[in-house]
Design a protein around this motif. Structure first.
Motif, PDB file in Angstrom:
ATOM      1  N   PRO A  75      32.693  24.849  32.218  1.00 21.64           N
ATOM      2  CA  PRO A  75      32.187  25.602  33.236  1.00 21.64           C
ATOM      3  C   PRO A  75      32.806  25.200  34.173  1.00 21.64           C
ATOM      4  O   PRO A  75      33.271  24.223  34.173  1.00 21.64           O
ATOM      5  CB  PRO A  75      30.805  26.274  33.547  1.00 21.64           C
ATOM      6  N   ARG A  76      33.319  25.910  34.771  1.00 22.98           N
ATOM      7  CA  ARG A  76      34.261  25.993  36.665  1.00 22.98           C
ATOM      8  C   ARG A  76      33.289  26.248  37.616  1.00 22.98           C
ATOM      9  O   ARG A  76      33.233  27.285  38.066  1.00 22.98           O
ATOM     10  CB  ARG A  76      35.710  25.854  36.249  1.00 22.98           C
ATOM     11  N   PRO A  77      32.143  26.157  37.881  1.00 20.71           N
ATOM     12  CA  PRO A  77      31.273  26.696  38.643  1.00 20.71           C
ATOM     13  C   PRO A  77      31.510  26.693  40.228  1.00 20.71           C
ATOM     14  O   PRO A  77      31.977  25.862  40.319  1.00 20.71           O
ATOM     15  CB  PRO A  77      29.536  26.058  39.052  1.00 20.71           C
ATOM     16  N   GLY A  78      31.877  27.747  40.799  1.00 22.87           N
ATOM     17  CA  GLY A  78      31.949  27.909  42.452  1.00 22.87           C
ATOM     18  C   GLY A  78      33.658  28.465  42.807  1.00 22.87           C
ATOM     19  O   GLY A  78      33.607  28.302  43.430  1.00 22.87           O
ATOM     20  N   GLU A  79      34.072  28.206  40.982  1.00 22.46           N
ATOM     21  CA  GLU A  79      35.622  28.462  41.771  1.00 22.46           C
ATOM     22  C   GLU A  79      35.729  30.239  41.317  1.00 22.46           C
ATOM     23  O   GLU A  79      37.017  31.004  41.582  1.00 22.46           O
ATOM     24  CB  GLU A  79      35.960  27.884  40.288  1.00 22.46           C
ATOM     25  N   GLY A  80      34.824  30.908  40.660  1.00 24.77           N
ATOM     26  CA  GLY A  80      35.053  32.436  40.798  1.00 24.77           C
ATOM     27  C   GLY A  80      35.813  32.889  39.554  1.00 24.77           C
ATOM     28  O   GLY A  80      36.503  32.171  38.647  1.00 24.77           O
ATOM     29  N   LEU A  81      36.389  33.928  39.718  1.00 21.83           N
ATOM     30  CA  LEU A  81      37.682  34.857  38.652  1.00 21.83           C
ATOM     31  C   LEU A  81      39.189  33.952  39.222  1.00 21.83           C
ATOM     32  O   LEU A  81      39.327  33.543  40.859  1.00 21.83           O
ATOM     33  CB  LEU A  81      36.942  36.152  39.018  1.00 21.83           C
ATOM     34  N   PHE A  82      39.302  34.169  38.054  1.00 19.87           N
ATOM     35  CA  PHE A  82      41.030  33.637  37.914  1.00 19.87           C
ATOM     36  C   PHE A  82      42.455  35.102  37.905  1.00 19.87           C
ATOM     37  O   PHE A  82      41.269  35.936  36.971  1.00 19.87           O
ATOM     38  CB  PHE A  82      41.606  33.196  37.056  1.00 19.87           C
ATOM     39  N   PRO A  83      42.901  34.836  38.360  1.00 22.32           N
ATOM     40  CA  PRO A  83      44.366  35.881  38.243  1.00 22.32           C
ATOM     41  C   PRO A  83      45.403  35.793  37.399  1.00 22.32           C
ATOM     42  O   PRO A  83      45.480  33.991  36.922  1.00 22.32           O
ATOM     43  CB  PRO A  83      44.964  35.777  40.461  1.00 22.32           C
ATOM     44  N   HIS A  84      45.134  36.200  36.499  1.00 23.92           N
ATOM     45  CA  HIS A  84      46.403  36.969  35.443  1.00 23.92           C
ATOM     46  C   HIS A  84      47.331  37.694  35.486  1.00 23.92           C
ATOM     47  O   HIS A  84      46.766  38.894  35.897  1.00 23.92           O
ATOM     48  CB  HIS A  84      45.272  36.874  34.448  1.00 23.92           C
ATOM     49  N   LEU A  85      48.442  37.531  35.599  1.00 21.55           N
ATOM     50  CA  LEU A  85      49.316  38.317  35.398  1.00 21.55           C
ATOM     51  C   LEU A  85      50.122  38.737  34.097  1.00 21.55           C
ATOM     52  O   LEU A  85      50.000  37.956  33.221  1.00 21.55           O
ATOM     53  CB  LEU A  85      51.060  37.476  36.448  1.00 21.55           C
ATOM     54  N   TYR A  86      49.552  40.124  34.076  1.00 21.13           N
ATOM     55  CA  TYR A  86      50.123  41.087  33.312  1.00 21.13           C
ATOM     56  C   TYR A  86      51.169  41.902  33.502  1.00 21.13           C
ATOM     57  O   TYR A  86      51.513  43.358  33.956  1.00 21.13           O
ATOM     58  CB  TYR A  86      49.016  42.165  32.531  1.00 21.13           C
ATOM     59  N   ASN A  87      52.520  41.708  33.411  1.00 19.99           N
ATOM     60  CA  ASN A  87      54.067  42.777  33.930  1.00 19.99           C
ATOM     61  C   ASN A  87      55.009  42.274  33.206  1.00 19.99           C
ATOM     62  O   ASN A  87      56.098  41.910  33.557  1.00 19.99           O
ATOM     63  CB  ASN A  87      54.308  41.487  35.309  1.00 19.99           C
ATOM     64  N   GLY A  88      54.750  41.753  31.699  1.00 23.28           N
ATOM     65  CA  GLY A  88      55.779  41.091  30.416  1.00 23.28           C
ATOM     66  C   GLY A  88      56.207  39.356  31.151  1.00 23.28           C
ATOM     67  O   GLY A  88      57.467  39.245  30.456  1.00 23.28           O
ATOM     68  N   LEU A  89      55.711  39.294  30.954  1.00 20.76           N
ATOM     69  CA  LEU A  89      55.966  37.254  31.993  1.00 20.76           C
ATOM     70  C   LEU A  89      57.012  37.450  33.001  1.00 20.76           C
ATOM     71  O   LEU A  89      57.824  36.124  32.958  1.00 20.76           O
ATOM     72  CB  LEU A  89      56.293  36.552  30.240  1.00 20.76           C
ATOM     73  N   LYS A  90      56.935  38.589  33.569  1.00 21.53           N
ATOM     74  CA  LYS A  90      57.999  38.422  34.490  1.00 21.53           C
ATOM     75  C   LYS A  90      57.624  37.466  36.322  1.00 21.53           C
ATOM     76  O   LYS A  90      56.544  37.933  36.314  1.00 21.53           O
ATOM     77  CB  LYS A  90      58.561  39.839  34.819  1.00 21.53           C
ATOM     78  N   LEU A  91      58.233  36.097  36.159  1.00  9.18           N
ATOM     79  CA  LEU A  91      58.723  35.651  37.032  1.00  9.18           C
ATOM     80  C   LEU A  91      59.459  34.925  38.116  1.00  9.18           C
ATOM     81  O   LEU A  91      60.347  34.169  37.254  1.00  9.18           O
ATOM     82  CB  LEU A  91      57.352  34.385  37.833  1.00  9.18           C
ATOM     83  N   GLY A  92      60.490  35.915  38.964  1.00  9.79           N
ATOM     84  CA  GLY A  92      61.183  35.240  39.538  1.00  9.79           C
ATOM     85  C   GLY A  92      61.845  35.738  40.916  1.00  9.79           C
ATOM     86  O   GLY A  92      60.770  35.543  41.146  1.00  9.79           O
TER      87      GLY A  92
END
Length: 121
Positions: A75-92
């Motif tokens: 558990p990571r209390p106080g951190e809330g939700l995390f963003p996850h990128l669903y774009n075909g693993l594209k990071l350029g």
């Protein structure tokens, strides 16, 4: 923290220098206030990381806000939700606004302290 009425300006991807990233079909990201714990939990022994700063507005349509898996990191209390990128693993260059290189010097405190002007919500 992000709420329904506020959005982060930037989100961050931590890329290890020595071990490969796992392929989950999406990109794990953190908001500025989540980066320290993510480093300390998942990158504790990593000597160097690359931090990719992504302008949230450029990827907003491909982001899903999800809770961290308690089985993986507890558990990571106080951190809330995390963003996850669903774009075909594209990071350029279209997604990444800037990159920082941080060294682990007996922990991440020194790198995090020096990153305050750059590591912003």
């Amino acid at each position: 923290m992000a709420t329904l009425d506020t959005q982060p300006r930037y989100i961050y991807k931590i890329v290890p220098s020595s071990s490969p990233n796992q392929n989950d079909g999406f990109v794990h990201l953190s908001m500025a206030h989540q980066v320290a714990n993510t480093l300390n939990i998942f990158f504790k022994e990593e000597p160097l990381v690359y931090i990719l700063r992504i302008e949230y507005g450029t990827v907003i349509s491909d982001i899903r806000w999800e809770s961290p898996d308690g089985k993986v990191c507890g558990p990571r209390p106080g951190e809330g939700l995390f963003p996850h990128l669903y774009n075909g693993l594209k990071l350029g260059r279209d997604e990444v606004e800037s990159i920082a290189i941080w060294q682990n010097e007996g922990g991440w405190d020194k790198a995090l302290k020096g990153a305050k002007p750059w590591l912003v919500y």
